[in-house]
Write a protein that holds these residues in place. Structure first.
Motif, PDB file in Angstrom:
ATOM      1  N   GLU B  21      13.578  32.251  -2.310  1.00  0.00           N
ATOM      2  CA  GLU B  21      13.383  31.774  -3.679  1.00  0.00           C
ATOM      3  C   GLU B  21      12.236  30.767  -3.746  1.00  0.00           C
ATOM      4  OE1 GLU B  21      16.854  30.406  -6.626  1.00  0.00           O
ATOM      5  OE2 GLU B  21      17.440  31.669  -4.934  1.00  0.00           O
ATOM      6  N   GLU B  24       8.920  32.471  -3.681  1.00  0.00           N
ATOM      7  CA  GLU B  24       8.619  33.096  -4.974  1.00  0.00           C
ATOM      8  C   GLU B  24       8.064  32.063  -5.962  1.00  0.00           C
ATOM      9  OE1 GLU B  24      11.110  35.406  -8.295  1.00  0.00           O
ATOM     10  OE2 GLU B  24      11.920  35.651  -6.272  1.00  0.00           O
ATOM     11  N   ILE B  25       8.684  30.879  -5.956  1.00  0.00           N
ATOM     12  CA  ILE B  25       8.246  29.815  -6.867  1.00  0.00           C
ATOM     13  C   ILE B  25       6.836  29.350  -6.510  1.00  0.00           C
ATOM     14  CG2 ILE B  25       8.692  27.430  -7.564  1.00  0.00           C
ATOM     15  CD1 ILE B  25      11.715  28.080  -7.166  1.00  0.00           C
ATOM     16  N   GLN B  64      19.838  25.930 -10.834  1.00  0.00           N
ATOM     17  CA  GLN B  64      20.552  26.468  -9.679  1.00  0.00           C
ATOM     18  C   GLN B  64      22.006  26.000  -9.693  1.00  0.00           C
ATOM     19  OE1 GLN B  64      18.933  28.515  -8.123  1.00  0.00           O
ATOM     20  NE2 GLN B  64      20.246  29.027  -6.423  1.00  0.00           N
ATOM     21  N   VAL B  76      17.407  36.042  -4.591  1.00  0.00           N
ATOM     22  CA  VAL B  76      16.856  37.193  -5.300  1.00  0.00           C
ATOM     23  C   VAL B  76      15.850  37.905  -4.402  1.00  0.00           C
ATOM     24  CG1 VAL B  76      15.744  37.943  -7.404  1.00  0.00           C
ATOM     25  CG2 VAL B  76      17.059  35.838  -7.387  1.00  0.00           C
ATOM     26  N   ALA B  79      11.860  41.115  -7.602  1.00  0.00           N
ATOM     27  CA  ALA B  79      11.545  40.387  -8.831  1.00  0.00           C
ATOM     28  C   ALA B  79      12.263  40.985 -10.040  1.00  0.00           C
ATOM     29  CB  ALA B  79      10.049  40.406  -9.062  1.00  0.00           C
ATOM     30  N   ASN B  80      12.625  42.262  -9.946  1.00  0.00           N
ATOM     31  CA  ASN B  80      13.236  42.915 -11.097  1.00  0.00           C
ATOM     32  C   ASN B  80      14.757  42.840 -11.114  1.00  0.00           C
ATOM     33  OD1 ASN B  80      10.956  43.821 -12.502  1.00  0.00           O
ATOM     34  ND2 ASN B  80      10.627  45.345 -10.888  1.00  0.00           N
ATOM     35  N   GLN B  82      18.225  41.680 -11.794  1.00  0.00           N
ATOM     36  CA  GLN B  82      18.709  40.794 -12.842  1.00  0.00           C
ATOM     37  C   GLN B  82      20.033  40.192 -12.433  1.00  0.00           C
ATOM     38  OE1 GLN B  82      18.804  43.237 -16.242  1.00  0.00           O
ATOM     39  NE2 GLN B  82      16.577  43.337 -16.420  1.00  0.00           N
ATOM     40  N   ARG B  83      20.052  38.880 -12.327  1.00  0.00           N
ATOM     41  CA  ARG B  83      21.310  38.228 -12.000  1.00  0.00           C
ATOM     42  C   ARG B  83      22.087  37.983 -13.283  1.00  0.00           C
ATOM     43  NH1 ARG B  83      20.952  33.211  -8.129  1.00  0.00           N
ATOM     44  NH2 ARG B  83      18.881  33.003  -8.977  1.00  0.00           N
ATOM     45  N   VAL B  86      23.008  32.675 -16.096  1.00  0.00           N
ATOM     46  CA  VAL B  86      23.408  31.402 -15.522  1.00  0.00           C
ATOM     47  C   VAL B  86      23.967  30.511 -16.612  1.00  0.00           C
ATOM     48  CG1 VAL B  86      22.518  29.326 -14.445  1.00  0.00           C
ATOM     49  CG2 VAL B  86      21.716  31.559 -13.686  1.00  0.00           C
TER      50      VAL B  86
END
Lengths: 106, 193
Positions: B21, B24-25, B64, B76, B79-80, B82-83, B86
């Motif tokens: 994660e 990715e950020i 988070q 994750v 990238a696609n 979907q969680r 939140v």
């Protein structure tokens, strides 16, 4: 401006920009940063959250000048959220305008 | 501040996130600097517009927080992917949305449970701590009485018996102390005090 308030507005801005076409992160941050006084860095956590909530899909697209860019595309859920937030915002700003107008009259 | 300083600071502040994660950020921000440079902006300008990397990291960490109970959730991958949302579903609620965002109900419930647990543990501590101390001090009178035991079971057997009883009492006392302290600390942190 109050940060919580800004956060809600920021979400509406991001969703509204995307409802007019796919964009990449820098475009969103730059466009919003130009008109609203926010730290552009706070757009990215917001993008991540909205992506996790299923408001948009992400895809990579080659750019003419540099490496591939991450584009955001609104999903149906994102479009629905945008409509709802826009409605809420209009009601809210109408109410505030009403109060401001009332003040001027007195 | 330049690009590297910004990214280093951001990465440091995100240390508690899974590596996947975090990468990715950092990639997102690298892309931002790249795109900004193509638009003729300097690194210093871009950093100025981005704001404080620490507060930026804090936003990632804050989002988070609600999913932390299921710490086992893998980071994750795609990238696609979907969680599940939140944020708790909270339609309409005008004031709620543009005002303070309430904590998810599940979070508040577990906070209350931990608060109750903490109070109970504090009460229990009044009994547990003296008992633990008594256990740890028990070897003293036992050694004092060991001469009598030695008479009953003379030689090596008596010594082994005395030592093992002393060790058992001391260890039990120590365990009680440590366990109680750990539980108290944990419940205090998890509770809303």
């Amino acid at each position: 401006m109050n940060t919580q308030f800004k956060k809600g507005v920021l979400e509406l801005c991001v969703l509204s920009l995307l409802s007019r076409g796919d964009r990449y992160g820098y475009e969103l941050a730059d466009t919003i940063g130009k008109s609203i006084d926010v730290s552009e860095g706070s757009i990215y956590p917001l993008l991540k959250r909205l992506k996790n909530e299923g408001c948009f899909e992400v895809y990579l697209k080659e750019s003419a000048t540099g490496p591939a860019r991450k584009y955001y595309r609104l999903t149906q859920k994102g479009a629905d959220t945008q409509k709802q937030l826009a409605r809420e915002w209009k009601e809210f700003s109408n109410s505030v305008s009403g109060i401001l107008g009332g003040e001027q009259d007195e | 501040m330049n690009k590297n300083e910004f990214l280093n600071e951001l990465e440091r502040s995100l240390a508690s996130l899974p590596a996947e994660e975090r990468r990715e950020i950092i990639n997102d921000f690298q892309e931002h600097f790249q795109a900004g440079a193509e638009n003729g902006k300097t690194e210093a300008q871009l950093c100025e517009e981005l704001g404080d990397p620490k507060s930026c990291a804090a936003q990632y960490l804050a989002e988070q927080r609600p999913v932390r109970p299921e710490a086992a959730t893998p980071p994750v991958q795609n990238a696609n992917v979907q969680r599940p949302p939140v944020r708790p579903a909270q339609p309409a609620a005008k004031q709620g949305y543009y005002g303070t965002r309430p904590l998810p109900a599940a979070d508040r419930r577990s906070d209350t449970a931990w608060s109750v647990a903490f109070i109970l543990l504090v009460l229990a501590a009044f009994v547990v701590y003296p008992t633990a101390c008594a256990f740890m001090l028990a070897p003293l009178p036992i050694i004092f009485l060991s001469s009598m035991i030695m008479q009953a079971a003379p030689g090596a057997l008596g010594i082994v018996f005395t030592v093992s009883i002393c060790t058992a009492f001391f260890t039990a006392g120590l365990l009680m102390l440590v366990l109680m302290s750990v539980l108290l600390k944990k419940s205090y942190k998890k509770s809303s005090f």
